[in-house]
Write a protein that holds these residues in place. Structure first.
Motif, PDB file in Angstrom:
ATOM      1  N   GLN A 123     -10.596   3.868  14.720  1.00 48.29           N
ATOM      2  CA  GLN A 123      -9.634   4.019  13.622  1.00 48.29           C
ATOM      3  C   GLN A 123      -9.355   5.474  13.284  1.00 48.29           C
ATOM      4  OE1 GLN A 123     -11.499   1.384  13.991  1.00 48.29           O
ATOM      5  NE2 GLN A 123     -10.143  -0.325  13.578  1.00 48.29           N
ATOM      6  N   ALA A 142       0.809  -1.216   0.000  1.00 41.60           N
ATOM      7  CA  ALA A 142       0.000   0.000   0.000  1.00 41.60           C
ATOM      8  C   ALA A 142       0.845   1.270   0.000  1.00 41.60           C
ATOM      9  CB  ALA A 142      -0.966   0.004   1.186  1.00 41.60           C
ATOM     10  N   ILE A 159     -14.006   0.672  12.685  1.00 39.22           N
ATOM     11  CA  ILE A 159     -14.278  -0.480  11.816  1.00 39.22           C
ATOM     12  C   ILE A 159     -14.873  -1.589  12.673  1.00 39.22           C
ATOM     13  CG2 ILE A 159     -13.247  -2.268  10.358  1.00 39.22           C
ATOM     14  CD1 ILE A 159     -12.773   0.210   8.946  1.00 39.22           C
ATOM     15  N   ILE A 198     -13.810  -7.935  15.256  1.00 40.93           N
ATOM     16  CA  ILE A 198     -12.673  -7.114  15.721  1.00 40.93           C
ATOM     17  C   ILE A 198     -12.803  -6.792  17.208  1.00 40.93           C
ATOM     18  CG2 ILE A 198     -11.535  -4.865  15.509  1.00 40.93           C
ATOM     19  CD1 ILE A 198     -11.971  -4.956  12.542  1.00 40.93           C
ATOM     20  N   THR A 250     -15.493   0.681   0.401  1.00 40.38           N
ATOM     21  CA  THR A 250     -14.249   0.096   0.928  1.00 40.38           C
ATOM     22  C   THR A 250     -14.383  -1.388   1.242  1.00 40.38           C
ATOM     23  OG1 THR A 250     -14.842   0.575   3.218  1.00 40.38           O
ATOM     24  CG2 THR A 250     -13.638   2.294   2.028  1.00 40.38           C
ATOM     25  N   HIS A 267      -3.636   5.410  15.775  1.00 38.47           N
ATOM     26  CA  HIS A 267      -4.256   4.286  15.084  1.00 38.47           C
ATOM     27  C   HIS A 267      -4.755   4.808  13.736  1.00 38.47           C
ATOM     28  CE1 HIS A 267      -7.422   0.821  15.456  1.00 38.47           C
ATOM     29  NE2 HIS A 267      -6.540   0.610  14.512  1.00 38.47           N
ATOM     30  N   GLY A 313      -3.453  -1.111   9.210  1.00 37.68           N
ATOM     31  CA  GLY A 313      -3.411  -2.297   8.349  1.00 37.68           C
ATOM     32  C   GLY A 313      -4.349  -3.373   8.870  1.00 37.68           C
ATOM     33  N   SER A 314      -4.426  -3.490  10.187  1.00 35.28           N
ATOM     34  CA  SER A 314      -5.451  -4.284  10.882  1.00 35.28           C
ATOM     35  C   SER A 314      -5.726  -3.519  12.167  1.00 35.28           C
ATOM     36  CB  SER A 314      -5.000  -5.678  11.271  1.00 35.28           C
ATOM     37  OG  SER A 314      -4.091  -6.225  10.397  1.00 35.28           O
ATOM     38  N   THR A 360      -0.244  -9.413   3.297  1.00 39.23           N
ATOM     39  CA  THR A 360      -0.032  -8.078   3.873  1.00 39.23           C
ATOM     40  C   THR A 360      -0.150  -8.100   5.394  1.00 39.23           C
ATOM     41  OG1 THR A 360      -2.332  -7.591   3.336  1.00 39.23           O
ATOM     42  CG2 THR A 360      -0.682  -6.700   1.848  1.00 39.23           C
ATOM     43  N   GLY A 363      -6.764   2.602   6.432  1.00 37.86           N
ATOM     44  CA  GLY A 363      -6.737   2.976   5.018  1.00 37.86           C
ATOM     45  C   GLY A 363      -6.710   1.719   4.186  1.00 37.86           C
ATOM     46  N   ARG A 370     -14.550  -6.426   8.159  1.00 41.46           N
ATOM     47  CA  ARG A 370     -14.717  -6.480   6.709  1.00 41.46           C
ATOM     48  C   ARG A 370     -16.157  -6.947   6.521  1.00 41.46           C
ATOM     49  NH1 ARG A 370     -12.127  -3.971   3.223  1.00 41.46           N
ATOM     50  NH2 ARG A 370     -12.377  -5.464   1.539  1.00 41.46           N
TER      51      ARG A 370
HETATM   52  P1  AMP Z   1      -4.874  -3.165   2.216  1.00 41.82           P
HETATM   53  O1  AMP Z   1      -5.414  -2.654   0.957  1.00 41.82           O
HETATM   54  O2  AMP Z   1      -4.126  -4.444   2.079  1.00 41.82           O
HETATM   55  O3  AMP Z   1      -4.111  -2.139   2.971  1.00 41.82           O
HETATM   56  O4  AMP Z   1      -6.133  -3.552   3.137  1.00 41.82           O
HETATM   57  C1  AMP Z   1      -7.096  -2.608   3.476  1.00 41.82           C
HETATM   58  C2  AMP Z   1      -8.015  -3.163   4.513  1.00 41.82           C
HETATM   59  O5  AMP Z   1      -7.313  -3.438   5.731  1.00 41.82           O
HETATM   60  C3  AMP Z   1      -9.099  -2.214   4.931  1.00 41.82           C
HETATM   61  O6  AMP Z   1     -10.156  -2.173   4.008  1.00 41.82           O
HETATM   62  C4  AMP Z   1      -9.494  -2.789   6.284  1.00 41.82           C
HETATM   63  O7  AMP Z   1     -10.354  -3.887   6.152  1.00 41.82           O
HETATM   64  C5  AMP Z   1      -8.180  -3.268   6.835  1.00 41.82           C
HETATM   65  N1  AMP Z   1      -7.612  -2.271   7.751  1.00 41.82           N
HETATM   66  C6  AMP Z   1      -6.671  -1.355   7.503  1.00 41.82           C
HETATM   67  N2  AMP Z   1      -6.388  -0.629   8.598  1.00 41.82           N
HETATM   68  C7  AMP Z   1      -7.192  -1.094   9.583  1.00 41.82           C
HETATM   69  C8  AMP Z   1      -7.408  -0.756  10.959  1.00 41.82           C
HETATM   70  N3  AMP Z   1      -6.702   0.193  11.562  1.00 41.82           N
HETATM   71  N4  AMP Z   1      -8.347  -1.446  11.633  1.00 41.82           N
HETATM   72  C9  AMP Z   1      -9.057  -2.429  11.045  1.00 41.82           C
HETATM   73  N5  AMP Z   1      -8.909  -2.795   9.764  1.00 41.82           N
HETATM   74  C10 AMP Z   1      -7.984  -2.141   9.039  1.00 41.82           C
END
Ligand code: AMP
Length: 541
Positions: free
Chosen positions: A358, A232, A429, A447, A415, A323, A303-304, A521, A326, A432
């Protein structure tokens, strides 16, 4: 009537030019792939990036061509990004944690003409190069002395390759909307999708990243981006850090707790950014070796979901946690947990409740949450819905899928996350969309349950998945990796959670495993975990 200001296209080379001119001596320090710590500065990085651009042109690479990089965060990788984009080509970051077939798939989809890769990944590409016919040349990011014997097509050591030109070269000029970078989403369902950043979106995002309440990148800082450049867009840091003139510390291939700790301390790092799994390794190293942090004062975690126990660990040590949330499609930063003035008086649990969210949208990210019919839901911190976003550094189409509409009628991108937004604008969040647990027509946030479970002192990692239930459709199953040498009792675990969440959110069972699967990732791979538990039956079912 148009304004009468100068036409100064937002091109990426302007960032490295600025860094070289204003902060030429500022250090760029790398734990090199070859082993030793390597030191350079922005002036040299720019000079060598110019050589990369000149050398690429000599190899026939031109405007719009894709050049793959398969590399850790190093000064050479940084030079490569500026060199590739400086000739109008597109850096395509390949994630080495993908399966070899996936790598071949994205290289073919991108039609990469060349690949710059670290020594670490030579065997990987030797195994798949036959499936990547578009690549005309492999440049190994090393010098002659470390160049391995390899069957890679037209292989050459990077240092020799750039030594073949004199560096007397001018950056190419073109429209700021020209493509600059390509990063494929991990694609847990269907084929990976290519997100194509432009010079303009990257420069704007770099500026967004520098803001005090975003990543607060400043010339005073020493910054260690642990988040890889192949994940990313490195959270904008490859652009924000030189733009601000901060000292740049790059971790190379070693992301374990001991190596990260050593760099943080020896390079006086003040700000760092990584996913929770990386911070977990650092925390375990610090606890096991009883060592403390002396210069670090801010970390960005995203990222999570970042569990509150992790926020507490850092803040107890005087390190502010931001925190962030994105995604690849958003360049990637969408929200960040900086505290707004109206919340500045909050303390203890109340402050933690905000920090665990978040965060609020940064400038140039518009957010909305909607129901399934795309009706906007209120920002009351309770109603959750699909999170949709709009902005100049957010994808409008995927690469080579330009006929597919991915925005709604108001121009917002879905998203795939489910979230609440509170009256102060802080987004949280829930899940997903595909991971949320549907129990008796209501939703349970996996979560929230995971965050709670990792708060137990003997839990290293936790994941919650929905398991089929004859009466409720789905019920939560808690899967736990205990900390090394610790044993946890199922009932004691449930007792620990009891009273901290609604009764009907309580997991129906707890299973203990040695390892939880992760995606390329670093996220918990729920798809794989559900597969692993496909024959599992809940005791309550
Ligand atoms: P990526 O494109 O691999 O960066 O994944 C993006 C996804 O990661 C987001 O749509 C979320 O589902 C998850 N994500 C990213 N940051 C967070 C966060 N701080 N808390 C929970 N989920 C997150």
């Amino acid at each position: 009537m148009l304004g009468l200001m100068q036409d100064w296209p937002l091109l990426l080379y302007k960032i490295i030019d600025h860094a070289a001119q204003q902060f030429g001596d500022r250090e760029v320090v790398t734990r090199s792939i070859e082993g030793p710590i390597h030191r350079t500065n922005y002036r040299e990085v720019r000079d060598r990036a110019l050589r990369v651009a000149q050398r690429l042109e000599k190899d026939g690479i031109k405007l719009g061509d894709r050049v793959a990089t398969l590399a850790w965060n190093t000064w050479r990788h940084l030079e490569a990004w500026y060199g590739i984009t400086g000739v109008g080509a597109v850096y395509h970051t390949v994630n080495p944690r993908l399966f070899p077939e996936q790598i071949a798939w994205i290289v073919n989809h991108a039609q990469d003409r060349a690949m710059l890769l670290d020594l670490t990944f030579v065997p990987l590409m030797e195994a798949v190069q036959d499936k990547c016919p578009s690549i005309e040349r492999y440049v190994i990011l090393t010098d002659k002395a470390h160049m391995p014997a390899t069957k890679l097509k037209n292989a050459i050591a990077y240092e020799e390759w750039i030594a073949e030109v004199d560096g007397d070269f001018a950056w190419k000029d073109f429209d700021e909307n020209t493509a600059a970078g390509l990063c494929y989403t991990s694609g847990t369902t269907g084929d990976p999708k290519g997100v194509l950043y432009s010079h303009r979106s990257n420069v704007l995002h770099a500026l967004q990243g520098c803001m005090k309440d975003t990543l607060s990148v400043s010339a005073q800082d020493s910054i260690l981006p642990i988040v890889p450049m192949f994940h990313a867009n490195a959270w904008s840091l490859a652009f924000s850090v030189p733009l601000a003139g901060a000292k740049f510390v790059l971790p190379g291939a070693k992301l374990d707790g001991a190596s990260v700790y050593e760099l943080l301390e020896t390079e006086g790092v003040t700000l760092s950014a990584a996913v929770p799994t990386v911070w977990l390794m650092l925390m375990q190293h610090m606890q096991a070796n009883k060592v403390e942090l002396h210069t670090l004062n801010r970390v960005v975690i995203g990222g999570s979901a970042c569990p509150p126990s992790m926020i507490e660990f850092f803040e107890e040590r005087g390190v502010t946690v931001n925190h962030a949330w994105g995604m690849t499609e958003m360049s990637p930063i969408g929200t960040i947990g900086a505290i707004k003035p109206q919340l500045a008086a909050l303390k203890g649990k109340d402050l933690m409740a905000i920090k665990a969210k978040q965060g609020h949208a940064i400038f140039a990210v518009e957010m909305k949450i909607t129901d399934d019919e795309n009706n906007r839901l209120p920002w009351d911190g309770v109603k959750f819905g699909r999170l949709k976003v709009k902005g100049p550094a957010i994808a409008r189409r995927y690469f080579k899928r330009e006929d597919e509409e991915i925005l709604d009628e108001e121009g917002f991108f879905d998203t795939g996350d489910v979230a609440t937004i509170d009256p102060n604008g802080y987004m949280q969040i829930t899940d997903r969309a595909k991971d949320v647990i549907k129990s008796g027509g209501e939703w349970i946030s996996s979560i929230d349950l995971e965050n709670l479970a990792v708060g137990h002192p003997d839990v290293a990692e936790a994941a919650v998945i929905g398991v089929v239930h004859p009466k409720w459709d789905e019920r939560p199953l808690l899967v736990i990796v205990p900390k090394e040498g610790k044993e946890i009792d199922r009932d004691a675990m449930l007792k620990f959670m009891d009273g901290k969440i609604a009764k009907w959110w309580m997991p129906d069972d707890v299973q203990f495993v040695r390892e939880i699967p992760h995606t390329a990732t670093g996220k918990i791979n729920k798809l794989k975990l559900r597969e692993e538990f496909k024959d599992y039956k809940l005791p309550s079912a």
